[in-house]
Scaffold this active site. Sequence first.
Site, PDB file in Angstrom:
ATOM      1  CB  ALA A  10     -50.793  27.787  31.624  1.00 27.71           C
ATOM      2  NE  ARG A  15     -64.350  33.709  35.492  1.00 29.23           N
ATOM      3  CZ  ARG A  15     -64.599  32.835  36.464  1.00 29.23           C
ATOM      4  NH1 ARG A  15     -65.575  33.069  37.319  1.00 29.23           N
ATOM      5  NH2 ARG A  15     -63.870  31.746  36.585  1.00 29.23           N
ATOM      6  CD  GLN A  73     -51.579  24.169  29.574  1.00 30.87           C
ATOM      7  OE1 GLN A  73     -51.707  25.072  30.394  1.00 30.87           O
ATOM      8  NE2 GLN A  73     -52.442  23.179  29.464  1.00 30.87           N
ATOM      9  CD  GLU A 152     -63.753  19.794  37.196  1.00 29.48           C
ATOM     10  OE1 GLU A 152     -63.824  21.031  37.262  1.00 29.48           O
ATOM     11  OE2 GLU A 152     -63.167  19.114  38.056  1.00 29.48           O
ATOM     12  CG  ASN A 167     -60.256  19.092  43.141  1.00 35.74           C
ATOM     13  OD1 ASN A 167     -59.360  18.864  43.956  1.00 35.74           O
ATOM     14  ND2 ASN A 167     -60.039  19.246  41.842  1.00 35.74           N
ATOM     15  CE1 TYR A 364     -35.804  66.844  51.865  1.00 34.71           C
ATOM     16  CE2 TYR A 364     -34.316  68.566  51.119  1.00 34.71           C
ATOM     17  CZ  TYR A 364     -34.707  67.240  51.123  1.00 34.71           C
ATOM     18  OH  TYR A 364     -34.015  66.312  50.393  1.00 34.71           O
TER      19      TYR A 364
HETATM   20  C1  UD1 Z   1     -60.253  23.260  38.699  1.00 37.15           C
HETATM   21  C2  UD1 Z   1     -60.574  21.788  38.986  1.00 37.15           C
HETATM   22  C3  UD1 Z   1     -61.775  21.713  39.904  1.00 37.15           C
HETATM   23  C4  UD1 Z   1     -61.501  22.484  41.172  1.00 37.15           C
HETATM   24  C5  UD1 Z   1     -61.110  23.912  40.843  1.00 37.15           C
HETATM   25  C6  UD1 Z   1     -60.652  24.631  42.083  1.00 37.15           C
HETATM   26  C7  UD1 Z   1     -59.947  20.431  37.046  1.00 37.15           C
HETATM   27  C8  UD1 Z   1     -60.437  19.784  35.826  1.00 37.15           C
HETATM   28  N1  UD1 Z   1     -60.858  21.107  37.743  1.00 37.15           N
HETATM   29  O1  UD1 Z   1     -61.340  23.780  37.973  1.00 37.15           O
HETATM   30  O2  UD1 Z   1     -62.056  20.366  40.216  1.00 37.15           O
HETATM   31  O3  UD1 Z   1     -62.640  22.481  42.001  1.00 37.15           O
HETATM   32  O4  UD1 Z   1     -60.022  23.932  39.901  1.00 37.15           O
HETATM   33  O5  UD1 Z   1     -60.419  25.971  41.790  1.00 37.15           O
HETATM   34  O6  UD1 Z   1     -58.790  20.319  37.389  1.00 37.15           O
HETATM   35  N2  UD1 Z   1     -54.523  25.896  34.288  1.00 37.15           N
HETATM   36  C9  UD1 Z   1     -53.453  25.761  33.435  1.00 37.15           C
HETATM   37  N3  UD1 Z   1     -53.661  25.280  32.176  1.00 37.15           N
HETATM   38  C10 UD1 Z   1     -54.877  24.917  31.733  1.00 37.15           C
HETATM   39  C11 UD1 Z   1     -55.977  25.056  32.609  1.00 37.15           C
HETATM   40  C12 UD1 Z   1     -55.764  25.551  33.885  1.00 37.15           C
HETATM   41  O7  UD1 Z   1     -52.318  26.079  33.785  1.00 37.15           O
HETATM   42  O8  UD1 Z   1     -54.975  24.472  30.567  1.00 37.15           O
HETATM   43  C13 UD1 Z   1     -54.287  26.402  35.636  1.00 37.15           C
HETATM   44  C14 UD1 Z   1     -54.925  27.755  35.880  1.00 37.15           C
HETATM   45  O9  UD1 Z   1     -54.004  28.792  35.615  1.00 37.15           O
HETATM   46  C15 UD1 Z   1     -55.294  27.701  37.350  1.00 37.15           C
HETATM   47  C16 UD1 Z   1     -55.545  26.217  37.594  1.00 37.15           C
HETATM   48  O10 UD1 Z   1     -54.906  25.529  36.557  1.00 37.15           O
HETATM   49  O11 UD1 Z   1     -54.228  28.103  38.155  1.00 37.15           O
HETATM   50  C17 UD1 Z   1     -57.023  25.901  37.651  1.00 37.15           C
HETATM   51  O12 UD1 Z   1     -57.606  26.252  36.422  1.00 37.15           O
HETATM   52  P1  UD1 Z   1     -59.114  26.713  36.331  1.00 37.15           P
HETATM   53  O13 UD1 Z   1     -59.446  26.951  34.929  1.00 37.15           O
HETATM   54  O14 UD1 Z   1     -59.369  27.796  37.289  1.00 37.15           O
HETATM   55  O15 UD1 Z   1     -59.818  25.363  36.817  1.00 37.15           O
HETATM   56  P2  UD1 Z   1     -61.326  25.173  37.140  1.00 37.15           P
HETATM   57  O16 UD1 Z   1     -62.059  24.911  35.888  1.00 37.15           O
HETATM   58  O17 UD1 Z   1     -61.803  26.251  38.016  1.00 37.15           O
END
Ligand code: UD1
Length: 474
Positions: A10, A15, A73, A152, A167, A364
């Site tokens: 979602a 970026r 979502q 985090e 993670n 051709y």
């Molecule tokens: C998340 C993890 C972090 C991990 C990292 C790896 C959490 C809180 N943190 O952080 O520990 O090291 O990924 O890349 O889980 N997404 C949704 N809905 C939301 C938020 C995110 O669907 O409300 C999806 C995003 O599309 C993506 C994934 O979840 O595919 C990760 O979201 P992202 O915002 O990249 O997480 P990070 O903050 O990087």
Amino acid sequence: MPLSIVILAAGQGKRMKSDLPKVLQTLARRPLLAHVLDSARALQPAAIHIVYGHGGEQVRAAFPESDLQWALQAEQLGTGHALMQAMPSIPDDHRVLTLYGDVPLLRPATLELLLERAGEEALALLSVLLDDPTGYGRVLRDNAGSVYRIVEQKDANRKELAVREANTGVLAAPAAALRGWLARLSNDNSQREYYLTDVITLAVRDGRRVLAVQAPTPAEVLGVNDRLQLAQLEAEYRQMRARALLADGVTIVDPARLDVRGEVACGRDVQLDVNVVLEGRVVLGDRVVVGPGCVLRDVSIAADTVLLPYSVLHGAVIGARCSIGPYARMRPGSVLLDDAHVGNFVELKNTTLGAGSKANHLTYLGDARIGSRVNVGAGTITCNYDGANKWPTVIEDGAFIGSGAMLVAPVTIGRAATIGAGSTITKPAPDDALTVERSRQVSLTAWRRPVKATAEEREHEIARARLPKPPPSE
Ligand code: UD1
Ligand code: CA
């Protein structure tokens, strides 16, 4: 325990600075999400759920497959909140595995290892050791090595930031317990988000077994957040595919300059030169040689055929011992039987070139059925299109087409017929005969070369060449 896979997709991907939702950005010409789905399906789960949000309808439309369940979502309130959206349609007796839609290189074998190590009742996560874990959640272990929390980046203190075990976001847990933990999540953190990672702490508190399994290589758990990472993953993917072919016994002149973007099956001792691109389903027989710069998409080539540089083949079936290129182009429906030759600047479309037949230069051939041992001279064109319809050309065995012939379709050239160079053929050419269509050659001895005109003479000539005005209409 039946497996339900949930793919979190979602996130907006700000970026990327793109109008396209992030999971539709392409790696090896396929959406990121398609790669994740490949890995998910390889595990043969009972169900696959995709949590979608930003640009959601576009994402759903790109994946109409019936084995997918979609959970919206509406607001991105964090990874925990995202997973919650899929939970209502997952039964308590399932095991849940979460994946990210923007982590495309994860191998099924790594996921299988995680599930196997975890057993059915544990909460298991996939972690990775990184030289620079900046941006990732850190996996915190106690003195005994047991995982007790993920913190985090934005919530971590200096000591926690020094931890290199990160993670990946891949997590497995039994559905019933997971449901309970998700219900207890709070957003009391620096980002005001419901962190999925907080289920670790809750599971530990419940006395549940929690374990982290480390991914074998960082490459396969890399995510895409910006264009640079996407390009880096593309390079990583390129290497993975090249290494797999090398392991299968294919000669690759430079593994960094081969792009495999589809399914490739190679016989023995195949050679791939630099800057070759293979897409779709490509089958290369024993000892096939693909020269520099060739692009192949949905092509099958039998043994001992050689592709000379910069040939582009799409939707073609090629026989054994053929020679193609340099600079040949085959469009869908091109078929070469054994020992056929197609040379430079020759284009084929929906055309069969029979065994031992040759079209070596500047030609051709469209919508044509060409028999065996036919010689198609330089500059031959099948005029297959009359502006409204496409028409077929038939050239029977042993025919010889002189250079610069225009074959105006529909037309048939008979067995062992010869077509004189420069002929425009509009009627059937009979077997064995020479058919020639050409105006008589004249030489004018009284003719003189033009001399440069004065400005006045030019004006006069140009006026003379103008079309008369049509009479005014009533
Ligand atoms: C998340 C993890 C972090 C991990 C990292 C790896 C959490 C809180 N943190 O952080 O520990 O090291 O990924 O890349 O889980 N997404 C949704 N809905 C939301 C938020 C995110 O669907 O409300 C999806 C995003 O599309 C993506 C994934 O979840 O595919 C990760 O979201 P992202 O915002 O990249 O997480 P990070 O903050 O990087
Ligand atoms: Ca991320």
